[in-house]
Design a protein around this motif. Sequence first.
Motif, PDB file in Angstrom:
ATOM      1  N   VAL A   1       0.863  -1.179   0.000  1.00  0.00           N
ATOM      2  CA  VAL A   1       0.000   0.000   0.000  1.00  0.00           C
ATOM      3  C   VAL A   1       0.899   1.229   0.000  1.00  0.00           C
ATOM      4  CG1 VAL A   1      -1.780   1.303   1.231  1.00  0.00           C
ATOM      5  CG2 VAL A   1      -1.825  -1.197   1.268  1.00  0.00           C
TER       6      VAL A   1
ATOM      7  N   GLY B   1       2.851  -5.319   2.775  1.00  0.00           N
ATOM      8  CA  GLY B   1       2.048  -6.295   3.480  1.00  0.00           C
ATOM      9  C   GLY B   1       2.842  -7.565   3.725  1.00  0.00           C
TER      10      GLY B   1
ATOM     11  N   SER C   1       3.641  -4.129   9.871  1.00  0.00           N
ATOM     12  CA  SER C   1       2.936  -3.707   8.666  1.00  0.00           C
ATOM     13  C   SER C   1       1.673  -2.967   9.070  1.00  0.00           C
ATOM     14  CB  SER C   1       2.573  -4.930   7.818  1.00  0.00           C
ATOM     15  OG  SER C   1       1.802  -4.560   6.689  1.00  0.00           O
TER      16      SER C   1
ATOM     17  N   VAL D   1      -0.985  -3.477   7.046  1.00  0.00           N
ATOM     18  CA  VAL D   1      -1.988  -4.327   6.395  1.00  0.00           C
ATOM     19  C   VAL D   1      -2.213  -5.576   7.240  1.00  0.00           C
ATOM     20  CG1 VAL D   1      -2.626  -5.566   4.293  1.00  0.00           C
ATOM     21  CG2 VAL D   1      -1.203  -3.509   4.142  1.00  0.00           C
TER      22      VAL D   1
ATOM     23  N   THR E   1      -6.470  -2.181   5.984  1.00  0.00           N
ATOM     24  CA  THR E   1      -5.281  -1.373   6.238  1.00  0.00           C
ATOM     25  C   THR E   1      -5.580  -0.381   7.346  1.00  0.00           C
ATOM     26  OG1 THR E   1      -4.531  -1.596   3.939  1.00  0.00           O
ATOM     27  CG2 THR E   1      -3.690   0.292   5.176  1.00  0.00           C
TER      28      THR E   1
END
Length: 317
Positions: A28, A37, A47, A49, A192
């Motif tokens: 992302v 991710g 992360s 994600v 996210t």
Amino acid sequence: MSYCSHQFSLAILALLPLVSGHGYVAQVAIDGTDYYGNVPNANPVPSIVRQINDVAPVKGASNPYLNCGQDAQLASVVANANPSSQLQFWWKGGDGSNWPHNIGPIMTYMAQCVNTTCDQYNSTNAEWFKIEETGLQPGNMVWYQQNIMNGGPANVTLPPTLAPGQYLIRHEIIALHLANEMGGAEFYPSCTQVNIQGDQSAVAPASDEVTFPGGYSDNDPGIYDPTVFDTPVQYTFPGPAVVPFAAANTSSPTSSNSSSTTTSTSVPSSTASASGSGGGVQCQVSTAQTAFSMYARQPRSVSRVMRRWWESLTSLS
């Protein structure tokens, strides 16, 4: 079946894991900063994600994994974002190749992480509101999801007046190549974690919020679609309408050769980085896609190719 047909069948069968492979959000980008991710079911690194444990799709509108993906786990990092931040979601196949599907919508929802930070928030009962939905390119023949299959990202602009706070962004692809049968739709949700800054005040009305599961039904027109292969495509998005304060967003939905102007990802107290390609780097076309390039007129999905191939094989046996 002739020897040649048999040998061809074996060659194609060897490619089936690539053709039928599924995928996940591998990266992302938020305003040019990349966050990586985790590979599903791998040892996690910090992360933003939430990590899933399987690249297979979520099946069925009542499946609890419709919330954030297959057995999604809390992520350890929350990234800062701003009103009107530009986000890019990079989807990959389970083997690291390009995203394998090209039929169906891309939709993005948000939900507040109520009474806690998003790295601690249980989203089971989250109230989601839709901020964008992307379907067909002009002419209603090709889906924007095709651009993701080609190696590009899905682009999302956060609402410019969204109230500050911690939010989950639920970015979702629904693959419809099997949706001409009830229960055939494949759901790929991903969550996210972000912290929206500023002093804006827009919030979603309760009438525009849904839960997952609960926001869809298996017989919704945009999920069960017997005419999905008819052209030009007539499509109805499932779920609620896009909230009014996000409806004016004008960002391009996907881009086939877009690259994020990246900076090194640095997150206070933890680093959300992992091995992988940077923004805009495209994976090589998979062997399966190369094999199917022998068709002079490519059908609109790899799955449709497979169906025609299987029918031709059974007619020879």
